[in-house]
Scaffold this active site. Sequence first.
Site, PDB file in Angstrom:
ATOM      1  N   TYR A   1     -91.779 -23.693 -85.376  1.00 52.04           N
ATOM      2  CA  TYR A   1     -90.942 -23.119 -84.328  1.00 52.04           C
ATOM      3  C   TYR A   1     -90.770 -24.163 -83.224  1.00 52.04           C
ATOM      4  O   TYR A   1     -91.748 -24.604 -82.632  1.00 52.04           O
ATOM      5  CB  TYR A   1     -91.512 -21.828 -83.720  1.00 52.04           C
ATOM      6  CG  TYR A   1     -90.586 -21.366 -82.612  1.00 52.04           C
ATOM      7  CD1 TYR A   1     -89.459 -20.619 -82.911  1.00 52.04           C
ATOM      8  CD2 TYR A   1     -90.780 -21.782 -81.302  1.00 52.04           C
ATOM      9  CE1 TYR A   1     -88.546 -20.276 -81.927  1.00 52.04           C
ATOM     10  CE2 TYR A   1     -89.869 -21.443 -80.306  1.00 52.04           C
ATOM     11  CZ  TYR A   1     -88.755 -20.683 -80.632  1.00 52.04           C
ATOM     12  OH  TYR A   1     -87.844 -20.362 -79.662  1.00 52.04           O
TER      13      TYR A   1
ATOM     14  N   GLU B   1     -81.207  -5.944 -81.121  1.00 52.83           N
ATOM     15  CA  GLU B   1     -82.044  -6.831 -81.938  1.00 52.83           C
ATOM     16  C   GLU B   1     -83.165  -6.012 -82.580  1.00 52.83           C
ATOM     17  O   GLU B   1     -83.887  -5.317 -81.881  1.00 52.83           O
ATOM     18  CB  GLU B   1     -82.628  -7.882 -80.992  1.00 52.83           C
ATOM     19  CG  GLU B   1     -83.106  -9.122 -81.655  1.00 52.83           C
ATOM     20  CD  GLU B   1     -83.477 -10.194 -80.613  1.00 52.83           C
ATOM     21  OE1 GLU B   1     -82.647 -10.513 -79.748  1.00 52.83           O
ATOM     22  OE2 GLU B   1     -84.611 -10.672 -80.684  1.00 52.83           O
TER      23      GLU B   1
ATOM     24  N   ARG C   1     -90.605 -14.798 -90.342  1.00 54.60           N
ATOM     25  CA  ARG C   1     -90.359 -13.476 -89.770  1.00 54.60           C
ATOM     26  C   ARG C   1     -88.882 -13.432 -89.432  1.00 54.60           C
ATOM     27  O   ARG C   1     -88.302 -14.433 -89.047  1.00 54.60           O
ATOM     28  CB  ARG C   1     -91.171 -13.284 -88.483  1.00 54.60           C
ATOM     29  CG  ARG C   1     -92.470 -12.571 -88.730  1.00 54.60           C
ATOM     30  CD  ARG C   1     -93.103 -12.025 -87.468  1.00 54.60           C
ATOM     31  NE  ARG C   1     -93.089 -12.898 -86.337  1.00 54.60           N
ATOM     32  CZ  ARG C   1     -92.479 -12.629 -85.181  1.00 54.60           C
ATOM     33  NH1 ARG C   1     -91.799 -11.509 -85.018  1.00 54.60           N
ATOM     34  NH2 ARG C   1     -92.531 -13.470 -84.179  1.00 54.60           N
TER      35      ARG C   1
ATOM     36  N   ASP D   1     -88.612 -24.913 -79.644  1.00 56.83           N
ATOM     37  CA  ASP D   1     -87.570 -24.607 -78.674  1.00 56.83           C
ATOM     38  C   ASP D   1     -86.544 -25.729 -78.718  1.00 56.83           C
ATOM     39  O   ASP D   1     -86.833 -26.826 -79.219  1.00 56.83           O
ATOM     40  CB  ASP D   1     -88.174 -24.486 -77.268  1.00 56.83           C
ATOM     41  CG  ASP D   1     -88.664 -23.071 -76.975  1.00 56.83           C
ATOM     42  OD1 ASP D   1     -88.089 -22.119 -77.528  1.00 56.83           O
ATOM     43  OD2 ASP D   1     -89.626 -22.920 -76.202  1.00 56.83           O
TER      44      ASP D   1
ATOM     45  N   ARG E   1     -98.578 -12.760 -62.870  1.00 56.09           N
ATOM     46  CA  ARG E   1     -98.114 -13.593 -61.778  1.00 56.09           C
ATOM     47  C   ARG E   1     -98.233 -12.797 -60.495  1.00 56.09           C
ATOM     48  O   ARG E   1     -97.624 -11.732 -60.376  1.00 56.09           O
ATOM     49  CB  ARG E   1     -96.647 -13.894 -62.058  1.00 56.09           C
ATOM     50  CG  ARG E   1     -96.189 -15.216 -61.567  1.00 56.09           C
ATOM     51  CD  ARG E   1     -94.740 -15.377 -61.927  1.00 56.09           C
ATOM     52  NE  ARG E   1     -94.525 -16.205 -63.095  1.00 56.09           N
ATOM     53  CZ  ARG E   1     -93.329 -16.371 -63.645  1.00 56.09           C
ATOM     54  NH1 ARG E   1     -92.285 -15.736 -63.175  1.00 56.09           N
ATOM     55  NH2 ARG E   1     -93.188 -17.152 -64.685  1.00 56.09           N
TER      56      ARG E   1
ATOM     57  N   ARG F   1    -103.627 -14.926 -74.291  1.00 53.76           N
ATOM     58  CA  ARG F   1    -103.555 -14.778 -72.839  1.00 53.76           C
ATOM     59  C   ARG F   1    -102.378 -13.870 -72.520  1.00 53.76           C
ATOM     60  O   ARG F   1    -101.401 -13.838 -73.261  1.00 53.76           O
ATOM     61  CB  ARG F   1    -103.272 -16.130 -72.169  1.00 53.76           C
ATOM     62  CG  ARG F   1    -104.359 -17.146 -72.324  1.00 53.76           C
ATOM     63  CD  ARG F   1    -103.993 -18.476 -71.640  1.00 53.76           C
ATOM     64  NE  ARG F   1    -102.563 -18.770 -71.661  1.00 53.76           N
ATOM     65  CZ  ARG F   1    -101.807 -18.894 -70.567  1.00 53.76           C
ATOM     66  NH1 ARG F   1    -102.296 -18.719 -69.376  1.00 53.76           N
ATOM     67  NH2 ARG F   1    -100.518 -19.188 -70.670  1.00 53.76           N
TER      68      ARG F   1
ATOM     69  N   ARG G   1     -84.740  -5.326 -78.436  1.00 54.73           N
ATOM     70  CA  ARG G   1     -84.043  -5.812 -77.241  1.00 54.73           C
ATOM     71  C   ARG G   1     -82.557  -5.508 -77.351  1.00 54.73           C
ATOM     72  O   ARG G   1     -82.019  -5.386 -78.452  1.00 54.73           O
ATOM     73  CB  ARG G   1     -84.147  -7.331 -77.114  1.00 54.73           C
ATOM     74  CG  ARG G   1     -85.524  -7.893 -77.216  1.00 54.73           C
ATOM     75  CD  ARG G   1     -85.578  -9.292 -76.639  1.00 54.73           C
ATOM     76  NE  ARG G   1     -84.824 -10.278 -77.396  1.00 54.73           N
ATOM     77  CZ  ARG G   1     -84.708 -11.552 -77.043  1.00 54.73           C
ATOM     78  NH1 ARG G   1     -85.291 -11.982 -75.932  1.00 54.73           N
ATOM     79  NH2 ARG G   1     -84.016 -12.404 -77.777  1.00 54.73           N
TER      80      ARG G   1
END
Length: 368
Positions: free
Chosen positions: A349, A301, A250, A351, A177, A173, A281
């Site tokens: 992973y 980065e 990764r 958060d 917004r 997806r 970034r």
Amino acid sequence: MNKQYDYLIVGAGLYGAVFARELTKAGKTCLVIDKRDHIAGNIYTHEMEGIQVHQYGAHIFHTNNKEVWDYLNQFAVFNRYTNSPIANYKGEIYNMPFNMNTFNKMWGVITPAEAAAKIEEQRKANYTENPRNLEEQAINLVGVDIYEKLIKGYTEKQWGRPCTELPAFIIKRLPVRLTYDNNYFNALYQGIPVGGYTAMVAKMLEGVEVRLGQDYLADKASWDALADKVVYTGPIDAYFAYKLGVLEYRSVRFETEVLNETNYQGNAVVNYTDAKTPYTRVIEHKHFEFGTQEKTVISREYSAEWKLGDEPYYPVNDEKNSALYAKYKELAAGEENVIFGGRLGEYQYYDMDKVVEVALNRVCAELA
Ligand SMILES: Cc1cc2nc3c(=O)[nH]c(=O)nc-3n(C[C@H](O)[C@H](O)[C@H](O)COP(=O)(O)OP(=O)(O)OC[C@H]3O[C@@H](n4cnc5c(N)ncnc54)[C@H](O)[C@@H]3O)c2cc1C
């Protein structure tokens, strides 16, 4: 025979810190060790020029879980930082995530209806039945303009391959917004601990014995002799000496620099979405805390190939690695006095809020 500690906690990251705090609160004796020379694991921040620098990548706390939010607020005051990254495409600046500000800049549209119609027009113009790769999939979802300027170059740098060679399923997806809202996360609670994450973890570890620069696996038997139980938050495959194979990650690489100016890019996070700029970034750390210091610290980065011995960052949850992890998990179930947890121990992973949640649940079960 009674051992010296009830628990040996391997890893002073967030998972280990929650365990140490809760076990200590329940009257258990704990020793925390970490092979690094600092606490806080990957959320470690340290001061440069009066600025808290996120050494292992930018960390923005966000959650919908009130229990986790209240829990961490015991140890830190969180500021009002809201993640609103911007994208720099060959000098054109766009707001992220894709929202009305982005569409207004890209096409001059003003109302949500105009933006929706434009996106629909773009999608239809190049629609592919049964997309075979990431490029076709992304164009199906948002059309060519957004794909070319904001997705293509960034994704190719991240994966080190052309989007036409990446599978379509990577992007399921692409939320758009239709409001003028640059807040990246849809989370009820968000912020950065004032004074950095390390101070928060130090507070969690208050009153707990911590020994740094100690590698558990270098002398496992001696460490095991010290405690009845072990909470292990290091890589699960390393625990078993990689005997079934190596789990892949990764990686990212950071180049951090102090600059003799007060404000380099005006935002904490700027994504470089063109293919030519080698980094993905640039993080300007002071903006996480609305800093007004004279100098500034930035980190560029880069995406990087990972090999054993490098810092593991993102687990590769593809079929091969998931199957290998499942085998290690079976082995782990046979280790009676060891709890495997955290992002490396569970090859997952997480958060930060999720790590706190799973650690709290696991330690509650342990104490029940
Ligand atoms: C680049 C990047 C950016 C991220 N950004 C965000 C973000 O913005 N928001 C968010 O919510 N989450 C973010 N995360 C996730 C966050 O980093 C993790 O949720 C968190 O660090 C997990 O904590 P942990 O305790 O499980 O693991 P870690 O922090 O990795 O702690 C494990 C510790 O175990 C130690 N250890 C390992 N092996 C041994 C051994 N043999 N002996 C002794 N010690 C050992 C390690 O040195 C380490 O300190 C990000 C992750 C990455 C990779």
